[in-house]
Design an enzyme around this catalytic site. Structure first.
Site, PDB file in Angstrom:
ATOM      1  N   ARG A   2       0.833  -1.197   0.000  1.00 31.46           N
ATOM      2  CA  ARG A   2       0.000   0.000   0.000  1.00 31.46           C
ATOM      3  C   ARG A   2       0.872   1.252   0.000  1.00 31.46           C
ATOM      4  O   ARG A   2       2.013   1.233   0.444  1.00 31.46           O
ATOM      5  CB  ARG A   2      -0.958   0.015   1.194  1.00 31.46           C
ATOM      6  N   SER A   3       0.274   2.327  -0.519  1.00 34.18           N
ATOM      7  CA  SER A   3       0.979   3.605  -0.520  1.00 34.18           C
ATOM      8  C   SER A   3       0.188   4.629   0.269  1.00 34.18           C
ATOM      9  O   SER A   3       0.592   5.045   1.338  1.00 34.18           O
ATOM     10  CB  SER A   3       1.266   4.080  -1.946  1.00 34.18           C
TER      11      SER A   3
ATOM     12  N   GLY B  29      -3.436   4.370   0.992  1.00 32.44           N
ATOM     13  CA  GLY B  29      -4.461   3.746   1.814  1.00 32.44           C
ATOM     14  C   GLY B  29      -5.898   3.999   1.408  1.00 32.44           C
ATOM     15  O   GLY B  29      -6.816   3.601   2.124  1.00 32.44           O
TER      16      GLY B  29
ATOM     17  N   ASP C 201      -8.511   2.683  -0.025  1.00 38.18           N
ATOM     18  CA  ASP C 201      -8.757   1.307  -0.421  1.00 38.18           C
ATOM     19  C   ASP C 201     -10.188   0.943  -0.072  1.00 38.18           C
ATOM     20  O   ASP C 201     -10.510   0.678   1.081  1.00 38.18           O
ATOM     21  CB  ASP C 201      -7.756   0.410   0.325  1.00 38.18           C
TER      22      ASP C 201
ATOM     23  N   GLY D  25      -1.138   3.075  -6.735  1.00 35.04           N
ATOM     24  CA  GLY D  25      -2.218   2.421  -7.462  1.00 35.04           C
ATOM     25  C   GLY D  25      -3.123   3.385  -8.183  1.00 35.04           C
ATOM     26  O   GLY D  25      -3.768   3.022  -9.163  1.00 35.04           O
TER      27      GLY D  25
ATOM     28  N   ASN E 189     -10.355   1.505 -10.277  1.00 35.55           N
ATOM     29  CA  ASN E 189      -9.866   2.104  -9.033  1.00 35.55           C
ATOM     30  C   ASN E 189     -10.928   2.188  -7.950  1.00 35.55           C
ATOM     31  O   ASN E 189     -10.621   2.564  -6.823  1.00 35.55           O
ATOM     32  CB  ASN E 189      -9.291   3.498  -9.296  1.00 35.55           C
ATOM     33  N   TYR E 190     -12.174   1.873  -8.290  1.00 29.16           N
ATOM     34  CA  TYR E 190     -13.233   1.787  -7.280  1.00 29.16           C
ATOM     35  C   TYR E 190     -13.596   0.315  -7.073  1.00 29.16           C
ATOM     36  O   TYR E 190     -14.734  -0.089  -7.252  1.00 29.16           O
ATOM     37  CB  TYR E 190     -14.490   2.555  -7.723  1.00 29.16           C
TER      38      TYR E 190
END
Length: 552
Positions: A107-108, A110, A112, A180, A470-471
């Protein structure tokens, strides 16, 4: 030892090797020995690797975990958390996780939606990239190298430090990680002018499953195509992106006009649907919809529809554009505010445009319980359809929707230019979300948003009913506990990638990560929708997917 590739798809792939899972009692010692052997640590290992016995473990785990649905006592936790301060630490984490039967979640920032970057049903390790966030802005060459642990706020701030007339077309939330967000598409307030973040990536550095660091040149154009919109995490850990900066005017203009149902919001929204994608590409006019207190004595709640805009230019040019295309909005000069582009970044992120600008460097996450979904709309929703929508929205006070207009540059880029396929023909994208305060309310709110999503079926894209990668939304489908075939994965993979799905799967098969296998693909539901990096897993299974082989 043969490595078989995971299938690509809606959720970045997982790589598999034939080893047994390590026992929880030995995992820490074994991983530590391997990690120490693989790296030359200048930092004490206790500052890089954290076990459950470490006092800092919980705070690091929760630091960028945004959705409280996945921070409950019943949520599976990682065996270890790795917080690399050097690329070699990530290489070691990849090699050692594979050797000792641990899945990696990376993760970068978060953001998410389904907790996929920090939750797994099998023993796993989190690689948290927060320490790797250097940004090198090169104004002369109009480019920037940004490490994937950086947030969008940090990126925008560093660009503005060097120039007031350059920007980048990515998201508006300042705490979102670039890892991401870029890899899955990445849109923002100027994407109608310049396209998505992925349309402006010119190089990347990635660590593959074997621990090799690859650039665009060494990974090849096929893999470089795949990581820009197909989820960079599907193919390894993205270390950094090289992006092309875009010019922005010294003065931009914003406005927001809100109307309730009683003030004619329904007719305004219907009209917006007919013009939003046809407006000049310099004008981004989106819609946010929520439930608010009503002024009407006969109703407690109503729906508010807000029309918010960013225009790449001054108010004198903006007003005629809106008055010609959307006179019903009644936009007036006093509704508009002129500012610099970096001030518009502050505004859309919810900060005062008066500054200070360094609020963009704050990585602190807001946390809530929430569930989200997405859709694409190709024909305007009728007024009667909108009236039915309002009735359902009023059932949940935590409801929120965003309508994001397409058109402009997005209609000019081919659906196959990157794995992101949602281009020409889409009027706008919908994001549905609902939030709540306590865990025991989760079931009711999730049931409600599923009801809303079902209601919208006749009004949105079909064959497939598309969704934004991305969702990530696990309601669309998830892996079996055992093998998942390509045919099964396609049910939801086509929603995210449409006709690009097959090419992504083919690239996954023929990349070096799959070179040692006679089998092909396995789907994985992994990584963060808006800012993950990569997921790799180990298991004792070697799936054979005949369906995938036949279709490829």
């Amino acid at each position: 030892m043969g490595i078989s590739t995971s299938a690509i798809l809606p959720w970045p792939f997982i790589l598999f090797v034939s080893v047994s899972f390590a026992t929880s009692s030995s995992v820490y010692d074994n991983f530590l020995k391997c990690f120490s052997f693989q790296t030359n640590l200048s930092n004490p290992i206790s500052q890089v690797i954290f076990s459950k016995n470490n006092p800092a473990y919980t705070s690091i785990l929760q630091s960028s975990a945004q959705n409280l649905r996945f921070l409950t006592p019943s949520t599976p936790e990682p065996q270890l958390i790795v917080t690399p301060v050097h690329e070699s630490h990530i290489q070691a984490a990849v090699v050692c996780s594979k050797e000792h039967g641990l899945q990696i979640r990376v993760r970068s920032g978060g953001h998410d939606y389904e907790g996929l970057s920090y939750v797994s049903d099998v023993p796993f390790v989190i690689v948290d990239l927060a320490n790797l966030r250097s940004i090198r802005v090169d104004i002369e060459n109009e480019s920037t190298w940004v490490e994937c642990g950086a947030t969008l706020g940090e990126l925008y701030y560093r660009i503005a430090e060097k120039s007031k007339v350059y920007g980048f077309p990515a998201g508006s939330c300042s705490t979102m990680g670039v890892g991401g967000h870029f890899g899955g598409g990445g849109f923002g307030t100027i994407f109608r002018k310049y396209g998505l973040a992925v349309d402006n990536i010119i190089d990347a550095r990635i660590i593959d499953v074997n621990g090799r660091i690859l650039s665009r040149k060494s990974m090849g154009e096929e893999l470089f195509w795949a990581i820009r919109g197909g989820g960079g995490a599907s193919f390894g850990v993205i270390l950094s992106w090289k992006i092309k900066l875009v010019p922005v005017p010294s003065t931009v203009t914003t406005f927001e006009v809100s109307k309730t149902l009683e003030q004619g919001a329904t007719k305004l929204l219907y009209k917006w649907q007919t013009i939003a994608d046809k407006l000049h590409e310099d004008l981004f006019l989106h819609v946010t919809i929520g439930v608010v207190n009503a002024n009407d004595q006969y109703a407690n709640k109503t729906v508010s529809v807000s029309f918010g805009a960013l225009f790449l230019g001054g108010v004198d040019k903006l007003l005629p554009l809106v008055q010609e295309s959307f006179p019903e909005l009644g936009l007036k000069r006093e509704d508009c505010t002129e500012m610099s582009w970096i001030e518009s970044v502050l505004s859309f992120a919810g900060f005062s445009i008066q500054g200070p600008y360094n609020v963009l460097l704050n990585r602190t996450q807001s946390k809530s319980f929430y569930k989200a979904k997405s859709d694409y709309v190709k024909e305007p929703i009728s007024e009667s359809g909108l009236q039915g929508l309002w009735k359902i929205l009023l059932e949940d006070e935590g409801a929120f929707m965003i309508f994001t207009p397409y058109g402009g540059r997005m209609s000019e880029i081919s659906d196959s230019a990157t794995p992101f396929p949602h281009r020409s023909g889409n009027i706008y994208k919908i994001q549905y979300s609902v939030s709540w305060e306590v865990d025991n309310e989760s079931k009711n709110h999730i049931s409600w948003i599923r009801k809303l999503y079902a209601y919208m079926t006749p009004y949105v894209s079909k064959f497939p009913r598309a969704a934004y990668f991305n969702y990530r939304d696990l309601d669309l489908g998830r892996n079996n506990k055992g093998n998942t075939s390509y045919a099964q994965a396609s049910v939801w993979g086509l929603k995210y990638f449409k006709n690009n799905l097959k090419r992504l799967a083919y690239i996954k098969k023929k990349t070096g990560t799959a070179a040692e296998t006679e089998s092909v693909l396995r789907l994985a539901e992994t990584v963060e929708p808006d800012d993950g990096a990569a997921v790799m897993a180990v298991t004792d299974t070697e799936p054979r997917l005949a369906e995938a082989e036949q279709e490829l």
